[in-house]
Write a protein that holds these residues in place. Structure first.
Motif, PDB file in Angstrom:
ATOM      1  N   GLY B  36       0.808  -1.215   0.000  1.00 37.78           N
ATOM      2  CA  GLY B  36       0.000   0.000   0.000  1.00 37.78           C
ATOM      3  C   GLY B  36       0.835   1.255   0.000  1.00 37.78           C
ATOM      4  O   GLY B  36       0.322   2.351   0.208  1.00 37.78           O
ATOM      5  N   VAL B  38       2.020   3.609  -2.074  1.00 43.46           N
ATOM      6  CA  VAL B  38       1.924   4.140  -3.428  1.00 43.46           C
ATOM      7  C   VAL B  38       1.916   5.661  -3.342  1.00 43.46           C
ATOM      8  O   VAL B  38       1.635   6.211  -2.285  1.00 43.46           O
ATOM      9  CB  VAL B  38       0.630   3.656  -4.125  1.00 43.46           C
ATOM     10  CG1 VAL B  38       0.775   2.234  -4.568  1.00 43.46           C
ATOM     11  CG2 VAL B  38      -0.561   3.786  -3.202  1.00 43.46           C
ATOM     12  N   PRO B  39       2.236   6.347  -4.424  1.00 45.87           N
ATOM     13  CA  PRO B  39       2.143   7.802  -4.406  1.00 45.87           C
ATOM     14  C   PRO B  39       0.790   8.249  -3.867  1.00 45.87           C
ATOM     15  O   PRO B  39      -0.235   7.645  -4.198  1.00 45.87           O
ATOM     16  CB  PRO B  39       2.314   8.176  -5.884  1.00 45.87           C
ATOM     17  CG  PRO B  39       3.169   7.103  -6.440  1.00 45.87           C
ATOM     18  CD  PRO B  39       2.766   5.852  -5.711  1.00 45.87           C
ATOM     19  N   SER B  40       0.816   9.245  -3.024  1.00 42.47           N
ATOM     20  CA  SER B  40      -0.346   9.861  -2.383  1.00 42.47           C
ATOM     21  C   SER B  40      -0.784   9.153  -1.095  1.00 42.47           C
ATOM     22  O   SER B  40      -1.637   9.667  -0.388  1.00 42.47           O
ATOM     23  CB  SER B  40      -1.550   9.992  -3.328  1.00 42.47           C
ATOM     24  OG  SER B  40      -2.390   8.860  -3.211  1.00 42.47           O
ATOM     25  N   ARG B  60      -1.042   2.686   6.143  1.00 44.85           N
ATOM     26  CA  ARG B  60      -2.405   2.126   6.111  1.00 44.85           C
ATOM     27  C   ARG B  60      -2.661   1.168   7.263  1.00 44.85           C
ATOM     28  O   ARG B  60      -3.145   0.066   7.082  1.00 44.85           O
ATOM     29  CB  ARG B  60      -2.644   1.404   4.794  1.00 44.85           C
ATOM     30  CG  ARG B  60      -2.535   2.335   3.606  1.00 44.85           C
ATOM     31  CD  ARG B  60      -2.789   1.593   2.311  1.00 44.85           C
ATOM     32  NE  ARG B  60      -2.428   2.426   1.183  1.00 44.85           N
ATOM     33  CZ  ARG B  60      -3.272   3.271   0.589  1.00 44.85           C
ATOM     34  NH1 ARG B  60      -4.502   3.386   0.998  1.00 44.85           N
ATOM     35  NH2 ARG B  60      -2.857   4.013  -0.422  1.00 44.85           N
TER      36      ARG B  60
END
Lengths: 462, 80
Positions: B36, B38-40, B60
């Motif tokens: 999880g 990932v960009p952003s 997350r």
């Protein structure tokens, strides 16, 4: 032909451009998947903020700069101390029971007027070897494993890997190797299979080749028995605390050797940079004690019993035959032991010990029973059913503290058992690595024992 | 926002940040995407191991430990 070739290259070029575009698409996919799962999770999952804070506090302690390492050592010592001091009584009980039944078997054979050789093979060989393995191996394992499984289910082991990763990185290895070593405490074959959790082939191979330096199920009780004998030979007494301390020292030594050999491997045969490392630290969970106890105790009991029947029983038979068939004045085992005597002496051991390790290739559990039978075949009429008896038998055969110490070191460091080697062959798909997995530890064992023996003799300690 | 982009390695313990770029390819990248990262996505530096490396991050809801070799390839935008 050239037309087709062009066509093919066109397709390849197209695939390559498409591949370059997939990168961002893939990110977008993952992002959207996570967005959706997050939305679903928000609706249905209740967060327990308190539990997370609690985990956080435990981790503050467990992975702290000052308490992290001492805590690991303390827990290892505690588990081993409980094993050493808890196993004595049930071991003695089982031994009395099984050897008591053995004399009934002898009486039964006499009543049947069975020939001596049959009684020898079945009762003195097969049955006694099995009885030894069960009474010596079962209690320590039935205590050690529930305790270890408890730490495992609690979620402590990933923290150990987290704490120790730096050392393994320096050795060119992977922090998850710690988890495979933990499995190795149970069984090195299982530890080798566990190496699959390491994604990079190079580091997986390092973990596979060095797993053997963690003493397994079949060697732990040997180490405990040898530690007690070493201490009573050296300082005259062996209480549980001292014995535990020595066994902890041996285990820590095994870990240091693991790091050293890992480093050597990653600088020579398995050159390369440490690959990526991601390790999840899962939330702590209080294990279900009932299931844990029943499962790990039953599991271990079954494991030891099956090994006793499958390996120890036939080995006992064969060894009895070797020990009682004479060529000239000396039994076969006496010839073999005599042949290996010079080499054994160089390592601070004797010929029979080397022979016991060689014949113990199928399973480490049978090394001590083989040794006892070899000594008994020399005519020393002691029937060792306890550690004290064993001590007397060994001293009668010329053992000193050095013999006991080097027996521990050799047991810790020598070649893996046949099952583990077969597993390594299966996992690596390579005969070369399997052979190296046997040769490297054996080389280390010979070198260490040789140095210790020569040093002790040069200093006039023995 | 008075911060500039930094590498994840430079993120102080206890601080949160938003991932800007995951600068690696192949298996490693996939592995991080699986987790999880990932960009952003939000990431928080949680704790250092006793030796200082690896460092555990919260992504997350899960705690993931990364070595500096990996975290230095990830750029983040620190949040207050």
């Amino acid at each position: 032909m050239s037309n087709e070739e062009n066509c093919f290259q066109g397709i390849v070029a197209q695939a390559q451009t498409a591949g370059a575009e997939v990168g961002p698409v893939r990110d977008q996919l993952v992002l959207d998947l996570y967005r959706q799962t997050q939305e679903i999770a928000r609706q249905v999952v209740k967060r327990q903020g308190k539990k997370e804070d609690f985990d956080h506090k435990i981790d503050d302690f467990v992975t702290s700069k000052y308490f992290g390492y001492p805590l690991m050592l303390t827990l290892l010592s505690l588990i081993l101390w409980l094993t050493v001091s808890g196993a004595n009584y049930p071991s003695q009980l089982l031994s009395n029971l099984l050897f008591g039944f053995g004399s009934h078997l002898t009486a039964f054979c006499q009543w049947l007027k069975a020939p001596d050789w049959l009684h020898g093979i079945l009762v003195l060989g097969l049955y006694r070897c099995m009885a030894w393995v069960i009474s010596v191996m079962l209690p320590p394992m039935a205590i050690f494993f529930p305790l270890f499984t408890f730490l495992e289910e609690l979620g402590y082991l990933p923290r150990v890997a987290f704490n120790l990763d730096r050392g393994f990185k320096r050795a060119g290895a992977h922090g998850k190797q710690v988890l495979t070593m933990c499995m190795g405490f149970g069984c090195n074959a299982a530890g080798v299979t566990a190496c699959r959790i390491i994604e990079s082939p190079r580091e997986r191979l390092i973990a596979t080749l060095t797993n053997n330096f963690v003493p397994c199920n079949g060697r732990f009780p040997t180490l405990i028995a040898m530690a007690a004998i070493f201490l009573s030979a050296l300082v005259g007494t062996a209480n549980n605390l001292l014995t535990t301390g020595l066994v902890v020292g041996v285990v820590v030594f095994g870990i240091l050797v693991t790091l050293l050999i890992s480093r050597l491997l990653s600088q020579t045969l398995l050159k390369g940079v440490p690959s990526t490392f991601t390790l999840e630290l899962p939330p702590y969970r209080w294990p279900k004690m009932g299931t844990l106890l029943i499962r790990s105790v039953l599991d271990r009991t079954l494991f030891v019993l099956v090994r006793a029947v499958v390996v120890a029983a036939p080995a006992g038979m064969i060894i009895w035959i070797l020990a009682n068939v004479y060529i000239g004045e000396v039994s076969i085992i006496g010839h073999l032991g005599g042949f290996l005597q010079g080499f054994g002496y160089l390592l601070g051991l004797d010929g029979y010990i080397i022979l016991a390790f060689l014949l113990g290739l199928p399973a480490n559990e049978i090394v001590i029973p083989i040794l006892i039978m070899s000594y008994l075949s020399e005519g020393v009429m002691v029937e060792p059913s306890s550690i004290e008896d064993l001590h007397r038998l060994l001293v009668a055969n010329g053992w000193t503290w050095l013999t006991a110490l080097n027996m521990m070191l050799f047991s810790l460091l020598h070649f893996p058992c046949a099952t583990t080697l077969l597993t390594i062959r299966k996992e690596t798909q390579s005969l070369k690595w399997t052979v190296l997995a046997a040769l490297i530890p054996t080389g280390v064992a010979i070198l260490v024992c040789f140095l210790v023996a020569q040093l002790a003799r040069a200093c006039g300690l023995v | 926002m008075g911060y500039a982009e930094i590498t994840l390695t430079a993120l102080p313990i206890g601080q949160q940040a938003r991932v800007v770029n995951v600068g690696m390819q192949g298996l490693t990248r996939n592995r991080l995407l699986d987790l999880g990262l990932v960009p952003s996505s939000l990431v928080k530096a949680v704790r250092k191991s006793p030796g200082g490396d690896p460092v555990a991050y919260k992504v997350r809801g899960a705690i993931i430990a990364l070595r500096s070799e990996e975290s230095r390839l990830i750029t983040v935008w620190p949040l207050d």
